[in-house]
Design a protein around this motif. Structure first.
Motif, PDB file in Angstrom:
ATOM      1  N   ASN A  75       0.799  -1.223   0.000  1.00  0.00           N
ATOM      2  CA  ASN A  75       0.000   0.000   0.000  1.00  0.00           C
ATOM      3  C   ASN A  75       0.835   1.278   0.000  1.00  0.00           C
ATOM      4  N   SER A  76       1.963   1.261  -0.721  1.00  0.00           N
ATOM      5  CA  SER A  76       2.762   2.481  -0.801  1.00  0.00           C
ATOM      6  C   SER A  76       2.126   3.441  -1.797  1.00  0.00           C
ATOM      7  N   ALA A  77       2.150   4.706  -1.469  1.00  0.00           N
ATOM      8  CA  ALA A  77       1.548   5.718  -2.337  1.00  0.00           C
ATOM      9  C   ALA A  77       2.246   5.745  -3.690  1.00  0.00           C
ATOM     10  N   GLU A  78       3.567   5.608  -3.695  1.00  0.00           N
ATOM     11  CA  GLU A  78       4.285   5.656  -4.970  1.00  0.00           C
ATOM     12  C   GLU A  78       3.893   4.488  -5.869  1.00  0.00           C
ATOM     13  N   GLY A  79       3.654   3.317  -5.289  1.00  0.00           N
ATOM     14  CA  GLY A  79       3.205   2.174  -6.078  1.00  0.00           C
ATOM     15  C   GLY A  79       1.826   2.402  -6.668  1.00  0.00           C
ATOM     16  N   ILE A  80       0.948   3.008  -5.867  1.00  0.00           N
ATOM     17  CA  ILE A  80      -0.407   3.310  -6.354  1.00  0.00           C
ATOM     18  C   ILE A  80      -0.340   4.304  -7.505  1.00  0.00           C
ATOM     19  N   TYR A  81       0.487   5.348  -7.358  1.00  0.00           N
ATOM     20  CA  TYR A  81       0.641   6.334  -8.437  1.00  0.00           C
ATOM     21  C   TYR A  81       1.214   5.686  -9.689  1.00  0.00           C
ATOM     22  N   PHE A  82       2.185   4.793  -9.492  1.00  0.00           N
ATOM     23  CA  PHE A  82       2.792   4.126 -10.634  1.00  0.00           C
ATOM     24  C   PHE A  82       1.765   3.291 -11.387  1.00  0.00           C
ATOM     25  N   VAL A  83       1.002   2.495 -10.661  1.00  0.00           N
ATOM     26  CA  VAL A  83       0.017   1.626 -11.309  1.00  0.00           C
ATOM     27  C   VAL A  83      -1.074   2.463 -11.992  1.00  0.00           C
ATOM     28  N   LEU A  84      -1.509   3.544 -11.364  1.00  0.00           N
ATOM     29  CA  LEU A  84      -2.492   4.425 -12.008  1.00  0.00           C
ATOM     30  C   LEU A  84      -1.928   5.004 -13.305  1.00  0.00           C
ATOM     31  N   ALA A  85      -0.665   5.438 -13.284  1.00  0.00           N
ATOM     32  CA  ALA A  85      -0.034   5.960 -14.499  1.00  0.00           C
ATOM     33  C   ALA A  85       0.102   4.865 -15.556  1.00  0.00           C
ATOM     34  N   LEU A  86       0.401   3.650 -15.130  1.00  0.00           N
ATOM     35  CA  LEU A  86       0.505   2.519 -16.047  1.00  0.00           C
ATOM     36  C   LEU A  86      -0.834   2.246 -16.733  1.00  0.00           C
ATOM     37  N   VAL A  87      -1.903   2.230 -15.951  1.00  0.00           N
ATOM     38  CA  VAL A  87      -3.243   1.988 -16.499  1.00  0.00           C
ATOM     39  C   VAL A  87      -3.647   3.130 -17.428  1.00  0.00           C
ATOM     40  N   LEU A  88      -3.378   4.364 -17.018  1.00  0.00           N
ATOM     41  CA  LEU A  88      -3.717   5.525 -17.851  1.00  0.00           C
ATOM     42  C   LEU A  88      -2.947   5.489 -19.165  1.00  0.00           C
TER      43      LEU A  88
END
Length: 135
Positions: free
Chosen positions: A112-125
């Motif tokens: 649940n790291s914020a940077e991982g969440i941002y990375f995955v959101l950017a990957l999906v986008l």
């Protein structure tokens, strides 16, 4: 059977990432920091992956068809074009800036790291934008 094999391969891949600490962005960034506190462990991981892939390709050349499929799913194109070079550059820049590539990025969601969440959101986008552009 295909889903089971896919699950086993994914678990093995994830285990390898965790064992080699490639899920830790600091290790990846340490490899890219050749003029600082350089960490060469990623070379061993990459070399191991290339070795295993070479064995897989040698096996595929000797068999008519795979064990659990009707045909081999191997890349056929050898063309190096603008799309390939630009996509590779974007991947490399993103990897170097974040320390994540898609596999470790997805595993970062488990802690649940914020940077991982941002990375995955950017990957999906980014994947969605690509899908929309290639329609």
């Amino acid at each position: 059977m295909i889903l089971f094999i896919t699950l086993i391969c994914g678990l093995l891949f994830g285990f390898g990432l965790a064992l080699s600490e490639m899920t830790n962005p600091a290790v990846v960034i340490g490899f890219l920091d050749i003029f600082g506190d350089w960490n060469p462990s990623l070379i061993i991981v990459m070399g191991s992956a290339v070795f295993v892939s070479m064995i897989g390709y040698l096996i595929s050349k000797k068999q008519i068809k795979p064990l659990f499929s009707q045909v081999w799913s191997l890349p056929t194109s050898r063309i190096i074009d603008r799309k390939l070079v630009c996509g590779s550059a974007l991947f490399g820049i993103g990897w170097g800036l974040s320390g994540y590539c898609p596999g470790p990025g997805l595993t970062s969601l488990t802690n649940n790291s914020a940077e991982g969440i941002y990375f995955v959101l950017a990957l999906v986008l980014g994947s969605a934008i690509y899908h929309i552009q290639t329609r």
